[in-house]
Design an enzyme around this catalytic site. Structure first.
Site, PDB file in Angstrom:
ATOM      1  N   SER A 147      34.439  79.666 -64.485  1.00 24.36           N
ATOM      2  CA  SER A 147      34.776  78.516 -65.330  1.00 24.36           C
ATOM      3  C   SER A 147      34.134  78.684 -66.703  1.00 24.36           C
ATOM      4  O   SER A 147      34.312  77.859 -67.573  1.00 24.36           O
ATOM      5  CB  SER A 147      34.260  77.228 -64.685  1.00 24.36           C
ATOM      6  OG  SER A 147      32.843  77.274 -64.603  1.00 24.36           O
ATOM      7  N   HIS A 153      30.756  85.090 -54.604  1.00 23.05           N
ATOM      8  CA  HIS A 153      30.234  83.907 -55.305  1.00 23.05           C
ATOM      9  C   HIS A 153      28.709  83.978 -55.310  1.00 23.05           C
ATOM     10  O   HIS A 153      28.114  84.607 -54.440  1.00 23.05           O
ATOM     11  CB  HIS A 153      30.689  82.630 -54.577  1.00 23.05           C
ATOM     12  CG  HIS A 153      30.631  81.403 -55.446  1.00 23.05           C
ATOM     13  ND1 HIS A 153      29.459  80.753 -55.734  1.00 23.05           N
ATOM     14  CD2 HIS A 153      31.605  80.728 -56.096  1.00 23.05           C
ATOM     15  CE1 HIS A 153      29.714  79.719 -56.528  1.00 23.05           C
ATOM     16  NE2 HIS A 153      31.015  79.681 -56.767  1.00 23.05           N
ATOM     17  N   ASP A 189      31.865  36.604 -76.015  1.00 23.26           N
ATOM     18  CA  ASP A 189      32.750  37.652 -76.567  1.00 23.26           C
ATOM     19  C   ASP A 189      33.673  37.039 -77.621  1.00 23.26           C
ATOM     20  O   ASP A 189      34.868  36.891 -77.402  1.00 23.26           O
ATOM     21  CB  ASP A 189      33.538  38.256 -75.384  1.00 23.26           C
ATOM     22  CG  ASP A 189      34.467  39.381 -75.817  1.00 23.26           C
ATOM     23  OD1 ASP A 189      34.268  39.935 -76.923  1.00 23.26           O
ATOM     24  OD2 ASP A 189      35.395  39.704 -75.036  1.00 23.26           O
ATOM     25  N   TYR A 220      35.565  69.353 -63.794  1.00 17.21           N
ATOM     26  CA  TYR A 220      34.453  69.837 -62.967  1.00 17.21           C
ATOM     27  C   TYR A 220      33.134  69.863 -63.750  1.00 17.21           C
ATOM     28  O   TYR A 220      32.095  69.476 -63.260  1.00 17.21           O
ATOM     29  CB  TYR A 220      34.821  71.221 -62.445  1.00 17.21           C
ATOM     30  CG  TYR A 220      33.695  72.139 -62.087  1.00 17.21           C
ATOM     31  CD1 TYR A 220      32.755  71.776 -61.134  1.00 17.21           C
ATOM     32  CD2 TYR A 220      33.572  73.389 -62.699  1.00 17.21           C
ATOM     33  CE1 TYR A 220      31.722  72.630 -60.801  1.00 17.21           C
ATOM     34  CE2 TYR A 220      32.547  74.239 -62.370  1.00 17.21           C
ATOM     35  CZ  TYR A 220      31.621  73.860 -61.429  1.00 17.21           C
ATOM     36  OH  TYR A 220      30.596  74.701 -61.110  1.00 17.21           O
ATOM     37  N   LYS A 221      33.229  70.319 -65.007  1.00 14.10           N
ATOM     38  CA  LYS A 221      32.005  70.600 -65.726  1.00 14.10           C
ATOM     39  C   LYS A 221      31.916  69.746 -66.985  1.00 14.10           C
ATOM     40  O   LYS A 221      31.270  68.731 -67.036  1.00 14.10           O
ATOM     41  CB  LYS A 221      32.034  72.080 -66.103  1.00 14.10           C
ATOM     42  CG  LYS A 221      30.683  72.721 -66.119  1.00 14.10           C
ATOM     43  CD  LYS A 221      30.727  74.216 -65.982  1.00 14.10           C
ATOM     44  CE  LYS A 221      31.044  74.946 -67.253  1.00 14.10           C
ATOM     45  NZ  LYS A 221      30.836  76.370 -67.182  1.00 14.10           N
ATOM     46  N   ASP A 263      24.459  79.780 -55.064  1.00 10.96           N
ATOM     47  CA  ASP A 263      24.121  78.418 -55.493  1.00 10.96           C
ATOM     48  C   ASP A 263      24.992  77.359 -54.822  1.00 10.96           C
ATOM     49  O   ASP A 263      24.609  76.214 -54.718  1.00 10.96           O
ATOM     50  CB  ASP A 263      24.253  78.285 -57.019  1.00 10.96           C
ATOM     51  CG  ASP A 263      25.595  78.752 -57.522  1.00 10.96           C
ATOM     52  OD1 ASP A 263      26.078  79.790 -57.029  1.00 10.96           O
ATOM     53  OD2 ASP A 263      26.181  78.088 -58.392  1.00 10.96           O
ATOM     54  N   TYR A 303      39.593  76.888 -53.940  1.00  6.99           N
ATOM     55  CA  TYR A 303      40.146  78.242 -54.020  1.00  6.99           C
ATOM     56  C   TYR A 303      41.424  78.377 -53.187  1.00  6.99           C
ATOM     57  O   TYR A 303      42.038  79.435 -53.171  1.00  6.99           O
ATOM     58  CB  TYR A 303      39.135  79.253 -53.461  1.00  6.99           C
ATOM     59  CG  TYR A 303      37.955  79.573 -54.348  1.00  6.99           C
ATOM     60  CD1 TYR A 303      37.204  78.570 -54.947  1.00  6.99           C
ATOM     61  CD2 TYR A 303      37.571  80.889 -54.559  1.00  6.99           C
ATOM     62  CE1 TYR A 303      36.113  78.866 -55.746  1.00  6.99           C
ATOM     63  CE2 TYR A 303      36.475  81.205 -55.357  1.00  6.99           C
ATOM     64  CZ  TYR A 303      35.753  80.181 -55.937  1.00  6.99           C
ATOM     65  OH  TYR A 303      34.674  80.495 -56.726  1.00  6.99           O
TER      66      TYR A 303
END
Ligand code: SPV
Ligand code: MG
Length: 670
Positions: free
Chosen positions: A247, A327, A442, A281-282, A330, A313
């Site tokens: 990634s 992989h 508000d 994901y990141k 981790d 996958y």
């Protein structure tokens, strides 16, 4: 570490094949000989020095090695008595070259797959390749294992013995013990036996441990039959495929290290995670998919690059059926655990293997990631990302944030579901929640300076794009300044609603008096904002209150088209306070009949049964969860306060509290 390859022998049993060169120069597969294959393997494992003992056709062998032009430094040592002695004497001749280093010892006719060499080289202690699954050979080496150590090696042992091959990693001290006894043997003229005979006498002081290579290929070539069998096996090994997924948008040494390991296992196919999958994901990818793909394509040894569209996958494994998936270890724990489990299950279906290497979590790489995140938080980088995300994903989600900590929750909350990761794409700075956090109604009472302070607090600790609730935008003359300030701060979009005068929260509907602006005035306000902005990316979204104020569908649509076509709005927001989504769905489909491009924003606080996929399907682009953190957070606080008052102590409140450890982990350290 030096490699020692024993190549002095005559190789009689190979007949014509060794008429003009030593046995190790026999072609084993395509254009590889036993020796060239061994040497290339050594290079790929980072070995730089090789000692080769020669004898039979020594010059032919030396010339051949040099012509291979491999990055290896050779020491050739000739055994002058090669035709009358065994390799124990060749080692004796090379003792000077073999002093003071760890040694990888192999016979010149040994063919092994990379996994075997990896297992041997990875051993922290001296070791020999043995197999617990391969049958004991009649004539060849067997190793007797006692107390987990190799006690004896020879052709004659059958009890407590294992299939063994002359491939050793020998740490300096162990090697020295063995070597000294080889010298004793040769000094006494004992040169016709195996070097292992000398080992067997000192095995109590030379600690060699077995490394079990099971069914992996590691075999000597003594005959034509061996050659045929091993060549065939090698052809299969060479067809193996390896799959990895990346990634990353920058390549560092740890990536290269794991790629180098993976390509030793077979033909390397790399999956590159799609932009959407990386963003979910990141974080938002620093460089787009195509560039990340070409970065990986240009790494030597990468045979093919494919797109991987989800964190799972599964799709690519089903299509590619790789022999190995590689992989870092981790993912054994943490967020990606279910992804790993799925990989193992899929590989098990057809006999593929998962190979995991230690993950290198160096501070250097964490620093690079921190720098990337810092860049993403910068105004110029952050501002345009909202539009890019809408283009990339079709539908994006935003959640309300009204402080640094709620910003961090919006930034870091992540869910893995069915092989996909989900996180919010953006943050909504709600007037309702910002006012509520300050204990104010508000009604545009909290002034812009204070609202900007909230933005700044959130921006300081997050990277995700910000959509700002600009209420009515105020006077046109004021709105233009607001636009410029927001733009400068890095806000991506302001949403202004078409009301005038004392604005009240829309969820009151017609229970309170609220006035809608005229189409002309509101178009002019939008147009003035568009003229004032300095960047291309900043977006002004026009929010239509016609359904809230019960002015009907036609009014809503007329305004939507006018705000876009005359005012120049970059997006529209349609609001409703009905539980039933019917009027929202009708509006969206009627708007989309005439306008397929302008992003549509919805705030499904009331019509909250509709899923994001359903919104996407009808043509909505932005879903804002406008107040859920406020509405869950403050009741929890009220409850805690009441509990303490009731019990006159804090103990009863403990179970409601997040632990101090958890609260600390919510806040990343700089
Ligand atoms: C807000 O969150 O402040 C909004 C959305 O403007 S709503 O409360 O639904 O009007
Ligand atoms: Mg509001």
């Amino acid at each position: 570490m030096k490699a020692l390859i024993l190549n002095s022998g005559l190789g009689h049993r190979m007949g014509v094949l060794t008429k003009q060169h030593p046995k190790c120069m026999t072609e084993i597969i395509y254009e590889s000989t036993i020796l060239s294959r061994q040497l290339r393997q050594l290079v790929s494992f980072g070995i730089k020095e090789v000692v080769i003992t020669t004898g039979y056709y020594d010059q032919v062998l030396i010339d051949y090695c040099n012509e291979l032009r491999l990055p290896l430094s050779y020491s050739f040592v000739k055994n002058p008595l090669y035709d009358s002695t065994n390799y124990i004497y060749s080692i004796y001749c090379a003792q000077k070259q073999l002093e003071g280093d760890d040694i990888l010892l192999m016979h010149g006719d040994l063919v092994f797959e990379n996994m075997v060499l990896e297992a041997v080289l990875d051993s922290p202690v001296s070791c020999m390749a043995v197999s617990s699954t391969q049958p004991l050979p009649q004539k060849d080496f067997k190793a007797v294992v006692l107390n987990e150590k190799i006690e004896k090696v020879g052709v004659e042992y059958f009890d407590n013995a294992m299939y063994a091959q002359p491939l050793y990693k020998l740490l300096k001290n162990d090697w020295q013990v063995w070597m000294r006894n080889i010298e004793n043997y040769c000094d006494l003229g004992n040169t016709q036996c195996y070097a292992e005979n000398a080992f067997n006498e000192v095995s109590d002081r030379c600690d060699i441990y077995p490394v079990d290579i099971k069914d992996m290929l590691c075999a000597e070539i003594d005959t034509f039959e061996d050659l045929e069998k091993v060549s065939k096996e090698l052809r299969n090994i060479d067809m193996r495929t390896v799959y990895m997924c990346f990634s990353t948008d920058y390549i560092h040494s740890a990536h290269i290290a794991i790629i180098n390991k993976a390509k030793r296992l077979g033909r390397l196919i790399i999956g590159v995670l799609s932009d959407e999958a990386v963003a979910s994901y990141k974080r938002y990818p620093m460089i787009p998919f195509e560039e990340r793909k070409s970065l990986i394509e240009n790494i030597s040894g990468v045979e093919r690059v494919v797109e991987q569209r989800t964190l799972s996958y599964a799709d690519n494994i089903r299509i590619l059926k790789p022999d190995y998936v590689v992989h870092g270890n981790d993912w054994v724990e943490g967020f990606q655990q279910p992804i790993r489990k799925e990989v193992i299950e899929l590989l098990n279906e057809y006999g593929g293997k998962l190979v995991e290497y230690p993950y290198s979590d160096s501070p250097k790489y964490r620093e690079i990631e921190r720098a990337n995140r810092a860049e993403l938080s910068m105004p110029d980088i952050r501002r345009g990302r909202l539009r890019k995300l809408i283009d990339m994903k079709g539908l994006i989600t935003a959640i309300e944030a009204h402080s640094g900590i709620t910003g961090l929750i919006a930034e870091n909350t992540k869910v893995l579901q069915d092989g996909k990761t989900y996180q919010f794409d953006a943050q909504w700075i709600s007037s309702l929640c910002d006012s509520t956090a300050k204990g104010k109604p508000d009604i545009e009472l909290v002034d812009m300076t204070s609202r900007f302070r909230t933005i700044d607090d959130i921006m300081e600790v997050t990277t995700k794009p910000i959509i700002f609730d600009g209420d009515t935008g105020g006077l046109t003359e004021h709105f233009v300044y607001t636009v410029r300030s927001l733009e400068r701060m890095g806000v991506s979009m302001v949403i202004i609603e078409d009301k005038t005068g004392l604005k009240k929260n829309s969820l009151f509907g017609t229970e309170v008096k609220q006035t809608q602006d005229t189409i002309e005035n509101f178009c002019e306000k939008i147009a003035a904002g568009k003229r004032a902005q300095k960047t291309k990316e900043f977006m002004i979204c026009a929010r239509i209150e016609s359904l809230i104020l019960e002015q009907g569908m036609n009014d809503a649509l007329e305004r939507a088209f006018a705000y876009v076509n005359q005012g120049g709005a970059d997006a529209i927001m349609i609001h409703s306070r009905k539980k039933d989504p019917a009027e929202i769905i009708e509006f969206v489909s009627k708007f989309r009949e005439k306008n397929s491009l302008t992003p549509i924003v919805v705030v499904p606080t009331s019509f909250n049964t509709v899923t994001e996929d359903e919104f996407k399907a009808i043509g909505v682009n932005v879903v804002i969860y406008a107040n859920q953190l406020t509405r869950t957070g403050f009741p929890a606080m009220q409850n805690a306060a009441r509990t303490i008052l009731e019990h006159h102590r804090a103990k009863e409140c403990d179970d409601m509290c997040m632990s101090i450890k958890e609260i600390i982990t919510l806040i990343p350290e700089e």
